[in-house]
Write a protein that holds these residues in place. Structure first.
Motif, PDB file in Angstrom:
ATOM      1  N   VAL A 241      40.888 -27.026 -19.967  1.00  0.00           N
ATOM      2  CA  VAL A 241      39.946 -25.998 -19.551  1.00  0.00           C
ATOM      3  C   VAL A 241      39.374 -25.298 -20.764  1.00  0.00           C
ATOM      4  O   VAL A 241      40.103 -24.919 -21.682  1.00  0.00           O
ATOM      5  CB  VAL A 241      40.640 -24.981 -18.634  1.00  0.00           C
ATOM      6  CG1 VAL A 241      39.702 -23.823 -18.319  1.00  0.00           C
ATOM      7  CG2 VAL A 241      41.118 -25.661 -17.360  1.00  0.00           C
ATOM      8  N   GLN A 242      38.058 -25.139 -20.755  1.00  0.00           N
ATOM      9  CA  GLN A 242      37.394 -24.442 -21.848  1.00  0.00           C
ATOM     10  C   GLN A 242      36.318 -23.511 -21.308  1.00  0.00           C
ATOM     11  O   GLN A 242      35.606 -23.856 -20.362  1.00  0.00           O
ATOM     12  CB  GLN A 242      36.740 -25.437 -22.818  1.00  0.00           C
ATOM     13  CG  GLN A 242      37.675 -26.126 -23.768  1.00  0.00           C
ATOM     14  CD  GLN A 242      36.921 -26.910 -24.824  1.00  0.00           C
ATOM     15  OE1 GLN A 242      36.028 -27.677 -24.498  1.00  0.00           O
ATOM     16  NE2 GLN A 242      37.284 -26.717 -26.075  1.00  0.00           N
ATOM     17  N   LEU A 243      36.216 -22.351 -21.947  1.00  0.00           N
ATOM     18  CA  LEU A 243      35.075 -21.470 -21.767  1.00  0.00           C
ATOM     19  C   LEU A 243      34.372 -21.427 -23.112  1.00  0.00           C
ATOM     20  O   LEU A 243      34.986 -21.064 -24.120  1.00  0.00           O
ATOM     21  CB  LEU A 243      35.507 -20.067 -21.364  1.00  0.00           C
ATOM     22  CG  LEU A 243      36.156 -19.900 -19.988  1.00  0.00           C
ATOM     23  CD1 LEU A 243      36.569 -18.441 -19.777  1.00  0.00           C
ATOM     24  CD2 LEU A 243      35.216 -20.335 -18.886  1.00  0.00           C
ATOM     25  N   VAL A 244      33.105 -21.799 -23.122  1.00  0.00           N
ATOM     26  CA  VAL A 244      32.371 -21.872 -24.378  1.00  0.00           C
ATOM     27  C   VAL A 244      31.187 -20.921 -24.319  1.00  0.00           C
ATOM     28  O   VAL A 244      30.285 -21.085 -23.480  1.00  0.00           O
ATOM     29  CB  VAL A 244      31.889 -23.302 -24.660  1.00  0.00           C
ATOM     30  CG1 VAL A 244      31.111 -23.343 -25.974  1.00  0.00           C
ATOM     31  CG2 VAL A 244      33.083 -24.250 -24.716  1.00  0.00           C
ATOM     32  N   GLU A 245      31.202 -19.934 -25.221  1.00  0.00           N
ATOM     33  CA  GLU A 245      30.103 -18.978 -25.302  1.00  0.00           C
ATOM     34  C   GLU A 245      29.036 -19.489 -26.259  1.00  0.00           C
ATOM     35  O   GLU A 245      29.334 -20.197 -27.229  1.00  0.00           O
ATOM     36  CB  GLU A 245      30.584 -17.605 -25.804  1.00  0.00           C
ATOM     37  CG  GLU A 245      31.670 -16.961 -24.976  1.00  0.00           C
ATOM     38  CD  GLU A 245      33.057 -17.172 -25.549  1.00  0.00           C
ATOM     39  OE1 GLU A 245      33.949 -16.336 -25.284  1.00  0.00           O
ATOM     40  OE2 GLU A 245      33.253 -18.162 -26.277  1.00  0.00           O
ATOM     41  N   SER A 246      27.810 -19.084 -25.999  1.00  0.00           N
ATOM     42  CA  SER A 246      26.706 -19.393 -26.894  1.00  0.00           C
ATOM     43  C   SER A 246      25.642 -18.316 -26.736  1.00  0.00           C
ATOM     44  O   SER A 246      25.680 -17.536 -25.783  1.00  0.00           O
ATOM     45  CB  SER A 246      26.115 -20.776 -26.584  1.00  0.00           C
ATOM     46  OG  SER A 246      25.612 -20.821 -25.267  1.00  0.00           O
ATOM     47  N   GLY A 247      24.716 -18.294 -27.694  1.00  0.00           N
ATOM     48  CA  GLY A 247      23.599 -17.375 -27.600  1.00  0.00           C
ATOM     49  C   GLY A 247      23.661 -16.171 -28.516  1.00  0.00           C
ATOM     50  O   GLY A 247      22.729 -15.373 -28.555  1.00  0.00           O
ATOM     51  N   GLY A 248      24.757 -16.018 -29.238  1.00  0.00           N
ATOM     52  CA  GLY A 248      24.853 -14.903 -30.165  1.00  0.00           C
ATOM     53  C   GLY A 248      23.966 -15.111 -31.378  1.00  0.00           C
ATOM     54  O   GLY A 248      23.385 -16.180 -31.576  1.00  0.00           O
ATOM     55  N   GLY A 249      23.856 -14.065 -32.182  1.00  0.00           N
ATOM     56  CA  GLY A 249      23.052 -14.169 -33.381  1.00  0.00           C
ATOM     57  C   GLY A 249      22.668 -12.813 -33.916  1.00  0.00           C
ATOM     58  O   GLY A 249      23.206 -11.779 -33.480  1.00  0.00           O
TER      59      GLY A 249
END
Length: 121
Positions: A2-10
């Motif tokens: 199981v993985q939760l992967v965040e994206s969109g930061g910057g």
């Protein structure tokens, strides 16, 4: 696994916007409740926003009216739309969720590794 992967930061200027995504993978049937936390340098991790399975939402007072949490059940993804960003929003943002897995397995309190949001001119 199981993985939760965040994206969109910057990096974004004050007043700007960012949209964070949290995608669940690994034999995941659906997200029950989803939450976004953040941790600024030298501070404790705090709850920013949450969304229930039925779509009810709650927000920290500091982000009400500026941030919006949402979900796409088909994509098994939770989002955080952040508008009118301020320097004090600078932090690592973490996704947290309770998940239904195939096989009737229910798991609580899964965490992603975080995505950095920096608000600065």
């Amino acid at each position: 696994q199981v993985q939760l992967v965040e994206s969109g930061g910057g990096l974004v200027q004050p007043g700007g916007s960012l949209r964070l995504s949290c995608a669940a993978s690994g034999s995941i049937f659906s997200i029950n409740a989803g939450r976004w936390y953040r941790q600024a340098p030298g501070k404790q991790r705090e709850l920013v926003a949450g969304i229930s399975s039925g779509g009810s939402t709650n927000y920290a007072d500091s982000v009400k009216g500026r941030f919006t949490i949402s979900r796409d059940n088909a994509k098994i993804t939770v989002y955080l739309q952040m508008n009118s960003l301020k320097p004090e929003d600078t932090a690592i943002y973490y996704c947290n969720a309770d998940l239904f897995r195939y096989g009737g397995i229910y798991g609580r309190d899964y965490w992603g590794k975080g995505t950095l949001v920096t608000v600065s001119s």
